[in-house]
Design a protein around this motif. Structure first.
Motif, PDB file in Angstrom:
ATOM      1  N   LEU A  26      -3.259 -39.395  23.478  1.00  0.00           N
ATOM      2  CA  LEU A  26      -2.945 -38.260  22.792  1.00  0.00           C
ATOM      3  C   LEU A  26      -1.723 -37.335  23.344  1.00  0.00           C
ATOM      4  O   LEU A  26      -1.554 -37.254  24.539  1.00  0.00           O
ATOM      5  CB  LEU A  26      -4.170 -37.229  22.700  1.00  0.00           C
ATOM      6  N   PRO A  27      -0.868 -36.573  22.364  1.00  0.00           N
ATOM      7  CA  PRO A  27       0.171 -35.964  22.813  1.00  0.00           C
ATOM      8  C   PRO A  27      -0.203 -34.564  23.510  1.00  0.00           C
ATOM      9  O   PRO A  27      -1.111 -33.993  23.029  1.00  0.00           O
ATOM     10  CB  PRO A  27       0.932 -35.504  21.399  1.00  0.00           C
ATOM     11  N   GLY A  28       0.334 -34.617  24.631  1.00  0.00           N
ATOM     12  CA  GLY A  28       0.002 -33.130  25.475  1.00  0.00           C
ATOM     13  C   GLY A  28      -0.999 -33.093  26.445  1.00  0.00           C
ATOM     14  O   GLY A  28      -1.513 -31.964  26.843  1.00  0.00           O
ATOM     15  N   VAL A  29      -1.884 -34.366  26.363  1.00  0.00           N
ATOM     16  CA  VAL A  29      -3.310 -34.209  27.098  1.00  0.00           C
ATOM     17  C   VAL A  29      -3.727 -35.545  27.520  1.00  0.00           C
ATOM     18  O   VAL A  29      -3.641 -36.361  27.001  1.00  0.00           O
ATOM     19  CB  VAL A  29      -4.338 -33.409  25.855  1.00  0.00           C
ATOM     20  N   VAL A  30      -4.598 -35.405  28.750  1.00  0.00           N
ATOM     21  CA  VAL A  30      -5.025 -36.484  29.135  1.00  0.00           C
ATOM     22  C   VAL A  30      -6.628 -36.315  29.381  1.00  0.00           C
ATOM     23  O   VAL A  30      -6.960 -34.911  29.853  1.00  0.00           O
ATOM     24  CB  VAL A  30      -4.638 -37.009  30.693  1.00  0.00           C
ATOM     25  N   LEU A  31      -7.488 -36.896  28.739  1.00  0.00           N
ATOM     26  CA  LEU A  31      -8.774 -36.781  28.919  1.00  0.00           C
ATOM     27  C   LEU A  31      -9.614 -37.766  30.088  1.00  0.00           C
ATOM     28  O   LEU A  31      -9.144 -39.017  30.082  1.00  0.00           O
ATOM     29  CB  LEU A  31      -9.522 -36.997  27.330  1.00  0.00           C
ATOM     30  N   VAL A  32     -10.350 -36.998  30.456  1.00  0.00           N
ATOM     31  CA  VAL A  32     -11.243 -37.921  31.571  1.00  0.00           C
ATOM     32  C   VAL A  32     -12.893 -37.794  31.479  1.00  0.00           C
ATOM     33  O   VAL A  32     -13.176 -36.627  31.006  1.00  0.00           O
ATOM     34  CB  VAL A  32     -10.828 -37.568  33.158  1.00  0.00           C
ATOM     35  N   ARG A  33     -13.740 -38.831  31.253  1.00  0.00           N
ATOM     36  CA  ARG A  33     -15.076 -38.585  31.143  1.00  0.00           C
ATOM     37  C   ARG A  33     -15.848 -39.756  32.110  1.00  0.00           C
ATOM     38  O   ARG A  33     -15.169 -40.803  32.688  1.00  0.00           O
ATOM     39  CB  ARG A  33     -15.398 -38.838  29.824  1.00  0.00           C
ATOM     40  N   ASP A  34     -17.128 -39.534  32.413  1.00  0.00           N
ATOM     41  CA  ASP A  34     -17.903 -40.285  33.149  1.00  0.00           C
ATOM     42  C   ASP A  34     -18.418 -41.607  32.239  1.00  0.00           C
ATOM     43  O   ASP A  34     -19.017 -41.335  31.129  1.00  0.00           O
ATOM     44  CB  ASP A  34     -19.292 -39.524  33.515  1.00  0.00           C
ATOM     45  N   THR A  35     -17.958 -42.811  32.846  1.00  0.00           N
ATOM     46  CA  THR A  35     -18.502 -43.746  31.995  1.00  0.00           C
ATOM     47  C   THR A  35     -20.067 -43.832  31.511  1.00  0.00           C
ATOM     48  O   THR A  35     -20.464 -44.383  30.478  1.00  0.00           O
ATOM     49  CB  THR A  35     -18.004 -45.084  32.474  1.00  0.00           C
ATOM     50  N   LYS A  36     -20.900 -43.403  32.412  1.00  0.00           N
ATOM     51  CA  LYS A  36     -22.163 -43.643  32.265  1.00  0.00           C
ATOM     52  C   LYS A  36     -22.892 -42.265  31.367  1.00  0.00           C
ATOM     53  O   LYS A  36     -24.119 -42.318  31.087  1.00  0.00           O
ATOM     54  CB  LYS A  36     -22.954 -43.292  33.715  1.00  0.00           C
ATOM     55  N   ASP A  37     -22.162 -41.481  31.492  1.00  0.00           N
ATOM     56  CA  ASP A  37     -22.539 -40.068  30.671  1.00  0.00           C
ATOM     57  C   ASP A  37     -21.467 -39.624  29.733  1.00  0.00           C
ATOM     58  O   ASP A  37     -20.786 -38.756  29.751  1.00  0.00           O
ATOM     59  CB  ASP A  37     -22.896 -39.030  31.536  1.00  0.00           C
ATOM     60  N   ARG A  38     -21.041 -40.490  28.638  1.00  0.00           N
ATOM     61  CA  ARG A  38     -19.840 -40.085  27.754  1.00  0.00           C
ATOM     62  C   ARG A  38     -20.147 -39.020  26.887  1.00  0.00           C
ATOM     63  O   ARG A  38     -18.969 -38.506  26.381  1.00  0.00           O
ATOM     64  CB  ARG A  38     -19.654 -41.478  26.779  1.00  0.00           C
ATOM     65  N   ASP A  39     -21.287 -38.610  26.571  1.00  0.00           N
ATOM     66  CA  ASP A  39     -21.266 -37.439  25.952  1.00  0.00           C
ATOM     67  C   ASP A  39     -21.636 -35.995  26.839  1.00  0.00           C
ATOM     68  O   ASP A  39     -21.943 -34.954  26.369  1.00  0.00           O
ATOM     69  CB  ASP A  39     -22.596 -37.525  25.111  1.00  0.00           C
ATOM     70  N   GLY A  40     -21.683 -36.401  28.133  1.00  0.00           N
ATOM     71  CA  GLY A  40     -21.860 -35.442  29.092  1.00  0.00           C
ATOM     72  C   GLY A  40     -20.598 -34.489  29.326  1.00  0.00           C
ATOM     73  O   GLY A  40     -20.886 -33.402  30.109  1.00  0.00           O
ATOM     74  N   GLY A  41     -19.480 -34.709  28.616  1.00  0.00           N
ATOM     75  CA  GLY A  41     -18.459 -33.549  28.949  1.00  0.00           C
ATOM     76  C   GLY A  41     -17.019 -34.392  29.171  1.00  0.00           C
ATOM     77  O   GLY A  41     -17.194 -35.513  29.566  1.00  0.00           O
ATOM     78  N   THR A  42     -16.083 -33.880  29.255  1.00  0.00           N
ATOM     79  CA  THR A  42     -14.914 -34.128  29.144  1.00  0.00           C
ATOM     80  C   THR A  42     -13.927 -33.250  29.755  1.00  0.00           C
ATOM     81  O   THR A  42     -13.836 -32.047  29.593  1.00  0.00           O
ATOM     82  CB  THR A  42     -14.251 -34.731  27.901  1.00  0.00           C
ATOM     83  N   LEU A  43     -13.249 -33.765  30.888  1.00  0.00           N
ATOM     84  CA  LEU A  43     -12.198 -32.898  31.666  1.00  0.00           C
ATOM     85  C   LEU A  43     -10.771 -33.224  30.899  1.00  0.00           C
ATOM     86  O   LEU A  43     -10.505 -34.286  30.420  1.00  0.00           O
ATOM     87  CB  LEU A  43     -11.973 -33.415  33.265  1.00  0.00           C
ATOM     88  N   THR A  44     -10.098 -32.257  30.877  1.00  0.00           N
ATOM     89  CA  THR A  44      -8.795 -32.210  30.008  1.00  0.00           C
ATOM     90  C   THR A  44      -7.683 -31.626  30.943  1.00  0.00           C
ATOM     91  O   THR A  44      -7.996 -30.653  31.735  1.00  0.00           O
ATOM     92  CB  THR A  44      -8.974 -31.081  28.804  1.00  0.00           C
ATOM     93  N   PHE A  45      -6.732 -32.467  31.096  1.00  0.00           N
ATOM     94  CA  PHE A  45      -5.616 -32.176  32.135  1.00  0.00           C
ATOM     95  C   PHE A  45      -4.329 -32.416  31.187  1.00  0.00           C
ATOM     96  O   PHE A  45      -4.118 -32.850  30.036  1.00  0.00           O
ATOM     97  CB  PHE A  45      -5.465 -33.248  33.089  1.00  0.00           C
ATOM     98  N   THR A  46      -3.245 -31.666  31.655  1.00  0.00           N
ATOM     99  CA  THR A  46      -1.963 -31.673  30.971  1.00  0.00           C
ATOM    100  C   THR A  46      -1.456 -32.967  31.685  1.00  0.00           C
ATOM    101  O   THR A  46      -1.839 -33.666  32.699  1.00  0.00           O
ATOM    102  CB  THR A  46      -1.012 -30.668  31.237  1.00  0.00           C
ATOM    103  N   PRO A  47      -0.584 -33.628  31.005  1.00  0.00           N
ATOM    104  CA  PRO A  47       0.120 -35.047  31.606  1.00  0.00           C
ATOM    105  C   PRO A  47       0.777 -34.813  32.968  1.00  0.00           C
ATOM    106  O   PRO A  47       0.267 -35.610  33.747  1.00  0.00           O
ATOM    107  CB  PRO A  47       1.195 -35.525  30.405  1.00  0.00           C
ATOM    108  N   SER A  48       1.263 -33.543  33.136  1.00  0.00           N
ATOM    109  CA  SER A  48       2.033 -33.379  34.573  1.00  0.00           C
ATOM    110  C   SER A  48       0.923 -33.214  35.700  1.00  0.00           C
ATOM    111  O   SER A  48       1.033 -33.777  36.663  1.00  0.00           O
ATOM    112  CB  SER A  48       3.061 -32.173  34.310  1.00  0.00           C
ATOM    113  N   VAL A  49       0.025 -32.441  35.276  1.00  0.00           N
ATOM    114  CA  VAL A  49      -1.080 -32.212  36.247  1.00  0.00           C
ATOM    115  C   VAL A  49      -2.227 -33.628  36.740  1.00  0.00           C
ATOM    116  O   VAL A  49      -2.291 -33.832  37.731  1.00  0.00           O
ATOM    117  CB  VAL A  49      -2.062 -31.142  35.970  1.00  0.00           C
TER     118      VAL A  49
END
Length: 61
Positions: A26-49
């Motif tokens: 996705l443009p301008g964002v990198v998302l990270v989530r726990d494979t075991k708890d996909r609905d448990g929340g998502t961390l959001t980062f800028t690509p540079s971070v």
């Protein structure tokens, strides 16, 4: 977020224990989530971070 294409991190555990998924299509964002708890929340980062985090993590093993 529905257009996110998730992939398992190359540093994730092969036994299914400690696993994260990353979506960097996705443009301008990198998302990270726990494979075991996909609905448990998502961390959001800028690509540079995210690049800084990955670079730092690679030096810590």
């Amino acid at each position: 977020m529905t257009r996110a294409t998730w992939r398992k991190s190359t540093r994730s555990s092969a036994n299914g224990g400690d696993s994260v998924e990353v979506a960097d299509n996705l443009p301008g964002v990198v998302l990270v989530r726990d494979t075991k708890d996909r609905d448990g929340g998502t961390l959001t980062f800028t690509p540079s971070v995210w690049r800084s985090f990955v670079g730092f993590a690679k030096t810590q093993h």
